[in-house]
Design a protein around this motif. Structure first.
Motif, short mmCIF file in Angstrom:
data_model
loop_
_atom_site.label_atom_id
_atom_site.label_comp_id
_atom_site.label_asym_id
_atom_site.label_seq_id
_atom_site.Cartn_x
_atom_site.Cartn_y
_atom_site.Cartn_z
N ASP A 1 82.89 44.51 15.80
CA ASP A 1 83.86 45.42 16.42
C ASP A 1 83.18 46.74 16.81
OD1 ASP A 1 86.59 46.22 17.18
OD2 ASP A 1 86.43 47.59 15.47
N THR B 1 81.11 46.15 19.93
CA THR B 1 81.98 46.01 21.10
C THR B 1 82.48 47.37 21.56
OG1 THR B 1 82.65 43.79 20.45
CG2 THR B 1 84.12 44.97 21.96
N ARG B 2 82.96 48.18 20.63
CA ARG B 2 83.47 49.51 20.99
C ARG B 2 82.36 50.39 21.56
NH1 ARG B 2 88.39 51.31 17.88
NH2 ARG B 2 89.28 49.39 17.07
N LYS C 1 79.64 49.40 23.20
CA LYS C 1 79.31 48.91 24.54
C LYS C 1 80.35 49.31 25.57
CE LYS C 1 76.65 44.94 22.96
NZ LYS C 1 76.62 43.47 22.86
N LEU C 2 81.60 49.43 25.13
CA LEU C 2 82.68 49.82 26.03
C LEU C 2 82.91 51.33 26.06
CD1 LEU C 2 85.24 47.00 25.13
CD2 LEU C 2 83.82 47.15 27.19
N ASP C 3 82.05 52.08 25.34
CA ASP C 3 82.17 53.54 25.22
C ASP C 3 83.54 53.95 24.70
OD1 ASP C 3 81.12 56.12 25.31
OD2 ASP C 3 81.86 56.47 27.34
N ARG C 4 83.97 53.26 23.65
CA ARG C 4 85.28 53.52 23.05
C ARG C 4 85.15 54.04 21.61
NH1 ARG C 4 88.73 48.39 25.23
NH2 ARG C 4 88.77 49.04 27.40
N LEU C 5 84.05 54.68 21.32
CA LEU C 5 83.88 55.31 20.01
C LEU C 5 84.24 56.78 20.12
CD1 LEU C 5 80.49 53.73 18.90
CD2 LEU C 5 82.77 53.16 18.08
N PRO C 6 84.78 57.36 19.04
CA PRO C 6 85.07 58.81 19.07
C PRO C 6 83.79 59.61 19.30
CG PRO C 6 85.94 57.77 17.08
CD PRO C 6 85.11 56.74 17.78
N HIS C 7 83.90 60.67 20.04
CA HIS C 7 82.74 61.54 20.31
C HIS C 7 82.80 62.80 19.50
CE1 HIS C 7 81.17 59.24 23.73
NE2 HIS C 7 82.43 58.89 23.87
#
Length: 65
Positions: free
Chosen positions: A53, A56-57, A59-65
């Motif tokens: 997971d 995947t996140r 690679k999709l740039d869906r992690l908190p910054h």
């Protein structure tokens, strides 16, 4: 007696010259992640599902910054 984890550096580490590297180790039931600049500071342990997971996140740039 258990064997110590075998740590592998990220392929994104630019041949070891990057200042921002992570290392991974396969554990019997998990994946361990640590900062290559501070290997004695400990590591994060994730289940294989949680690690997948995370990848995947990322690679999709869906992690908190």
């Amino acid at each position: 007696m258990t064997n110590p984890p075998v740590w592998r550096k990220s392929s994104r580490s630019t041949q070891g010259t990057s200042e921002q590297c992570v290392e991974l180790a396969q554990l019997p039931q998990a994946v361990a992640i640590r900062d290559s600049k501070a290997p004695d500071a400990g590591h994060l342990t994730l289940t294989p599902r949680a690690f997948a997971d995370l990848l995947t996140r990322a690679k999709l740039d869906r992690l908190p910054h």
